[in-house]
Design a protein around this motif. Structure first.
Motif, PDB file in Angstrom:
ATOM      1  N   PHE A 168      37.940  22.822  39.346  1.00 51.91           N
ATOM      2  CA  PHE A 168      37.297  21.562  40.241  1.00 51.91           C
ATOM      3  C   PHE A 168      38.242  20.406  41.126  1.00 51.91           C
ATOM      4  O   PHE A 168      37.538  20.120  42.228  1.00 51.91           O
ATOM      5  N   VAL A 169      38.499  20.052  39.658  1.00 51.88           N
ATOM      6  CA  VAL A 169      39.808  18.500  40.066  1.00 51.88           C
ATOM      7  C   VAL A 169      40.459  19.087  40.891  1.00 51.88           C
ATOM      8  O   VAL A 169      41.086  18.685  42.183  1.00 51.88           O
TER       9      VAL A 169
ATOM     10  N   SER B 167      32.282  23.920  47.202  1.00 51.28           N
ATOM     11  CA  SER B 167      31.624  22.569  46.805  1.00 51.28           C
ATOM     12  C   SER B 167      30.912  22.541  45.467  1.00 51.28           C
ATOM     13  O   SER B 167      30.603  21.483  45.515  1.00 51.28           O
ATOM     14  N   ILE B 168      30.019  24.077  44.984  1.00 51.87           N
ATOM     15  CA  ILE B 168      29.810  23.742  44.128  1.00 51.87           C
ATOM     16  C   ILE B 168      30.542  23.304  42.530  1.00 51.87           C
ATOM     17  O   ILE B 168      31.977  23.630  42.617  1.00 51.87           O
ATOM     18  N   PHE B 169      30.390  22.105  41.640  1.00 55.08           N
ATOM     19  CA  PHE B 169      30.681  22.011  40.436  1.00 55.08           C
ATOM     20  C   PHE B 169      30.792  22.822  39.248  1.00 55.08           C
ATOM     21  O   PHE B 169      29.714  22.549  38.540  1.00 55.08           O
ATOM     22  N   ARG B 170      31.208  23.657  38.968  1.00 55.49           N
ATOM     23  CA  ARG B 170      31.073  24.655  37.936  1.00 55.49           C
ATOM     24  C   ARG B 170      31.674  23.520  36.801  1.00 55.49           C
ATOM     25  O   ARG B 170      32.149  22.939  36.603  1.00 55.49           O
ATOM     26  N   TYR B 171      30.497  24.220  35.426  1.00 52.79           N
ATOM     27  CA  TYR B 171      30.473  23.309  34.870  1.00 52.79           C
ATOM     28  C   TYR B 171      31.690  24.793  33.974  1.00 52.79           C
ATOM     29  O   TYR B 171      32.482  25.170  34.612  1.00 52.79           O
TER      30      TYR B 171
ATOM     31  N   GLU C   6      31.673  28.753  26.097  1.00 52.62           N
ATOM     32  CA  GLU C   6      30.833  29.171  25.492  1.00 52.62           C
ATOM     33  C   GLU C   6      29.721  29.914  26.411  1.00 52.62           C
ATOM     34  O   GLU C   6      29.794  29.680  28.279  1.00 52.62           O
TER      35      GLU C   6
ATOM     36  N   LEU D 213      22.022  36.417  28.906  1.00 53.10           N
ATOM     37  CA  LEU D 213      21.491  35.449  29.740  1.00 53.10           C
ATOM     38  C   LEU D 213      23.094  36.887  31.060  1.00 53.10           C
ATOM     39  O   LEU D 213      22.890  36.914  32.126  1.00 53.10           O
TER      40      LEU D 213
ATOM     41  N   GLU E   5      21.854  39.214  33.811  1.00 53.77           N
ATOM     42  CA  GLU E   5      22.242  38.891  35.315  1.00 53.77           C
ATOM     43  C   GLU E   5      23.324  40.242  35.772  1.00 53.77           C
ATOM     44  O   GLU E   5      22.944  40.931  37.227  1.00 53.77           O
TER      45      GLU E   5
ATOM     46  N   ARG F  51      23.744  33.078  44.283  1.00 53.70           N
ATOM     47  CA  ARG F  51      23.933  32.632  43.124  1.00 53.70           C
ATOM     48  C   ARG F  51      24.539  32.640  41.749  1.00 53.70           C
ATOM     49  O   ARG F  51      25.250  31.498  41.761  1.00 53.70           O
TER      50      ARG F  51
ATOM     51  N   THR G  12      27.628  30.001  41.590  1.00 53.37           N
ATOM     52  CA  THR G  12      26.994  29.040  40.297  1.00 53.37           C
ATOM     53  C   THR G  12      27.430  28.914  38.474  1.00 53.37           C
ATOM     54  O   THR G  12      27.391  27.961  38.163  1.00 53.37           O
ATOM     55  N   ARG G  13      27.545  30.292  38.326  1.00 54.22           N
ATOM     56  CA  ARG G  13      27.836  29.702  37.089  1.00 54.22           C
ATOM     57  C   ARG G  13      29.334  30.086  36.636  1.00 54.22           C
ATOM     58  O   ARG G  13      29.995  29.787  37.134  1.00 54.22           O
ATOM     59  N   THR G  14      29.540  29.434  35.469  1.00 46.90           N
ATOM     60  CA  THR G  14      30.670  29.270  34.636  1.00 46.90           C
ATOM     61  C   THR G  14      31.594  30.321  35.204  1.00 46.90           C
ATOM     62  O   THR G  14      31.175  31.510  34.871  1.00 46.90           O
TER      63      THR G  14
END
Lengths: 314, 314
Positions: B115-116, B154-158, B162, B167, B171, B192, B196-198
């Motif tokens: 992300f950085v 654009s999305i800032f993934r975690y 872990e 999940l 999924e 989605r 969005t998921r890591t």
């Protein structure tokens, strides 16, 4: 501008000691807590929390949570946090709200924060909740609402001030076509324009819309069912267009309900106190012919009232 | 790991002087340019550009553009830029490509950058083009492709490592239901999950998918029309799952076409040379029983060939 005049000099250790005293013994000294925390800015509050931790090996915020209660506790808790941490808490609460999310807080924060502020909030969110904001938000929404809200919180808008008049004109027509001709409020170009264009560009487009069609877009964006998605579009437009006017109205609605909406009232006062609550007060006064201090004092009571009035600058 | 052994000590001024000499007089000394630029890392190249500007009041990159030509010029130009600037140029070229965008470069960069890194690329894009990447991308796409690509960039993934096994399981079922039962490749939950998921979480979900259904998701994600959107989903999955294997295949396809695909070949070699081209070479060798150096040398020629071979570590 901030409503509060913060002291130039304060001793974080002395403040921490005074807060410790206010929390000890028979009954809590709420006035003492308000007198200190309500008159310290974000950096000063952070230093106080650190000094408190160093002196007493205890988390000040947790202590305050256990000593206080109700709306007063919620307001003090939000105020005591770092601003980005507080916004992360507000966003998390809004996303987890049942039966449906509180889209309003999400739109507000995403449309009134700069990208750098939003980034700090999202980092704070991840540290706190071990998930990304986008991930949690996408999981609790679907369809247009998802695309719109996830877009608002994630897209890195260009910060430039330059306006492309021709683009504003053509996109005003696109918006009008979608909203008035097709009655397609979910049209993807509405979402694209509101989530990706720069704020000055969107304002230019909204002005073109009003000039060309005689009515503001928010008037056209009303449907019989008044679904959350359309309402979220309106909140975004109003926050981008004039967020001080928007906030003044949120407070007015929060106070004028049968039974004050303390959550919204707290949110606006706490999040704007160090930013532009002074101007919001002026807008409120002008629009309602009564000062915000007076209106808040009339509709709230006890320590909660005293705390809000302090944040309002008294 | 990088393929190139960079010198510990170099004089930016001496390099700038040598490059100036290589650009002057009768004919350009391409070998001289390759010998210097091809053996300097990003920071060293930046210092050389600055030294060149100081010494000759001229932009080294512009000078190189005017001296060189064809695929060689494109490769040197991309290599000479700062990495985030180069990726911004690659993204802009991909977005502006006609008749349709080059979704592959967009998915690659968004799925293999942290992300950085992506943030630095987006800042560089804004400085260069006075628009946001998201804004330009949204304008050139529609529908699912827009939601998917704008989400990816654009999305800032975690960033956490872990994994939530439950999940991942549920999924994997959602993905299988959408892809195999409903044949709804545009199902919003596919977008989605992938946006969005890591990354570790997505890999766990893909593993569950394969374990439970006997086949990898990318095999199921093939339709008769093989539209760009479905192909973009596959690229994203492969980049997230094992980007070195993915890049080895991109190079293989670029070389094995009738008429080498120089754009893809340059993109992979230039963008990965300082990152993990060494491992990509190993994957390539293992899969194709021929070294990448050999394959590149066979299918390219002249200064372009000499430059790629240098970046490959020779």
């Amino acid at each position: 501008m901030s409503t509060i005049v913060f002291p130039d000099h304060h001793s974080a250790a002395a403040d921490a000691e005074a807060l410790r005293k206010a929390c000890q013994g028979w009954g809590t000294d709420e006035k003492g807590i308000i007198g200190i925390l309500g008159r310290r800015n974000a950096i000063q509050r952070k230093l106080i929390r650190q000094a408190y931790e160093d002196l007493y090996q205890e988390d000040l915020i947790k202590r305050l949570e256990s000593e206080l209660s109700g709306d007063f506790e919620k307001a003090v808790y939000r105020w005591a946090l770092d601003p980005e941490d507080r916004d992360a808490v507000i966003l998390h609460t809004a996303i987890k709200k049942t039966p449906t999310i509180d889209y309003r807080a999400i739109v507000e924060i995403s449309c009134t924060s700069s990208f750098v502020e939003l980034l700090a909030i999202k980092r704070a969110y991840q540290i706190r909740y071990k998930h990304s904001l986008e991930e949690d938000l996408a999981q609790r929404t679907t369809s247009h609402m998802r695309t719109f809200l996830v877009g608002l919180v994630s897209i890195f808008r260009y910060q430039g001030e330059e306006i492309n008049a021709r683009l504003a004109n053509s996109e005003a027509d696109i918006l009008h076509g979608a909203i008035c001709k097709e009655k397609a409020f979910t049209h993807e170009d509405i979402i694209r324009i509101l989530t990706t264009r720069t704020k000055p560009q969107i304002i230019a487009t909204l002005n073109h819309y009003k000039d060309d069609h005689g009515t503001s877009i928010t008037k056209h964006l009303r449907d019989e069912q008044s679904c959350d998605y359309v309402s979220a579009l309106r909140v975004a437009i109003r926050c981008i267009n004039d967020h001080k006017k928007y906030y003044a109205k949120v407070i007015r609605q929060a106070l004028n309900r049968a039974g004050t909406d303390e959550e919204s009232l707290t949110r606006v006062v706490v999040t704007r106190a160090e930013k532009d609550l002074k101007e919001i007060k002026e807008v409120y006064h002008k629009r309602n012919s009564v000062t915000l201090d007076h209106a808040v004092a009339k509709d709230t009571s006890g320590d909660y009232k005293a705390f809000l009035i302090t944040l309002l600058g008294n």
